[in-house]
Design an enzyme around this catalytic site. Sequence first.
Site, PDB file in Angstrom:
ATOM      1  N   ASN A   1       0.821  -1.219   0.000  1.00 20.84           N
ATOM      2  CA  ASN A   1       0.000   0.000   0.000  1.00 20.84           C
ATOM      3  C   ASN A   1       0.855   1.269   0.000  1.00 20.84           C
ATOM      4  O   ASN A   1       0.344   2.358   0.222  1.00 20.84           O
ATOM      5  CB  ASN A   1      -0.947   0.013   1.209  1.00 20.84           C
ATOM      6  CG  ASN A   1      -0.199   0.099   2.538  1.00 20.84           C
ATOM      7  OD1 ASN A   1       1.027   0.121   2.574  1.00 20.84           O
ATOM      8  ND2 ASN A   1      -0.947   0.143   3.633  1.00 20.84           N
TER       9      ASN A   1
ATOM     10  N   GLU B   1       1.543   4.473   7.279  1.00 19.07           N
ATOM     11  CA  GLU B   1       0.456   4.029   6.420  1.00 19.07           C
ATOM     12  C   GLU B   1      -0.119   5.232   5.655  1.00 19.07           C
ATOM     13  O   GLU B   1       0.158   6.387   6.012  1.00 19.07           O
ATOM     14  CB  GLU B   1      -0.644   3.399   7.287  1.00 19.07           C
ATOM     15  CG  GLU B   1      -0.200   2.189   8.110  1.00 19.07           C
ATOM     16  CD  GLU B   1      -0.037   0.903   7.293  1.00 19.07           C
ATOM     17  OE1 GLU B   1       0.326   0.978   6.105  1.00 19.07           O
ATOM     18  OE2 GLU B   1      -0.251  -0.182   7.863  1.00 19.07           O
TER      19      GLU B   1
END
Length: 265
Positions: free
Chosen positions: A138, A145
Amino acid sequence: MEIHIVTDAAEGAQAVADVFARTLQETAEAGTVLGLATGSSPVPAYTELIRRHREEGLSFAGARAFLLDEYVGLSAGHEQSYHRFIRENFTAHVDIDDAAVLSPDGSTADPAAEAAAYDRRISEAGGVDLQILGIGSNGHIAFNEPSSSLASRTRVVGLTRRTIADNARFFENPEDVPVRALSQGLGTIREARRIVLTATGEGKAEAVAQLVEGPISARWPATSLQLHPEVTVVVDEAAASRLELADYYRHTRRLEQAGSVTPHS
Ligand code: F6R
């Protein structure tokens, strides 16, 4: 960025180990500070560094190392702690002092204070000379993140479902995967003087394409590395498969090898 598209993990390991060897040579006198990643991507490079240490005398004596991250809730001795991973896969097999290999304390009662103290420890050591990175599917680097501030510092982060699922392969039960981590921030990582990122496999192709060619965005945290002046990206053909300008990178690499252009322009 310098993009090396390699044929396999072995060639990638050589390329990454070359960056380590050059950095150790340049900084050994002052005491090299390494930034180390865990996960599967850097393991072939660590194996090659161990080989060079044993067979060619590559030395890490006097070096210090800071890990990128650690799971919240895991003690240093836990089988899946990053503290343990880096020793088993790398540092216990070379001549670096074990006490000089530091990681955030995942078992602390106060993770936020530990994060701030860890960030300070890196600065007090004079900063990182060479940071090795993997990349999440990702686009995360360390455990930054999507939505991480591009200026973030070491802190406690919640892991995405995708990261938890990606990391479940290391745990006996999926529910054992920690859901939080202490992670160096994107701002912290970019303070390293030199960065090498390595990725293999089709599963990383989109993240690699965003890293190299995408717009800088918190959606793909690794894109923040575009702001760094000295990043080398070592990827195999599968991880490079979505790069629009792959032919250009191959061409530039040949020119660099011939000495007719300067890397990191
Ligand atoms: C590990 C780390 C992570 C990994 C990434 C890729 O210290 O910070 O960002 O680099 O999740 O993991 P692998 O290499 O296992 O695919």
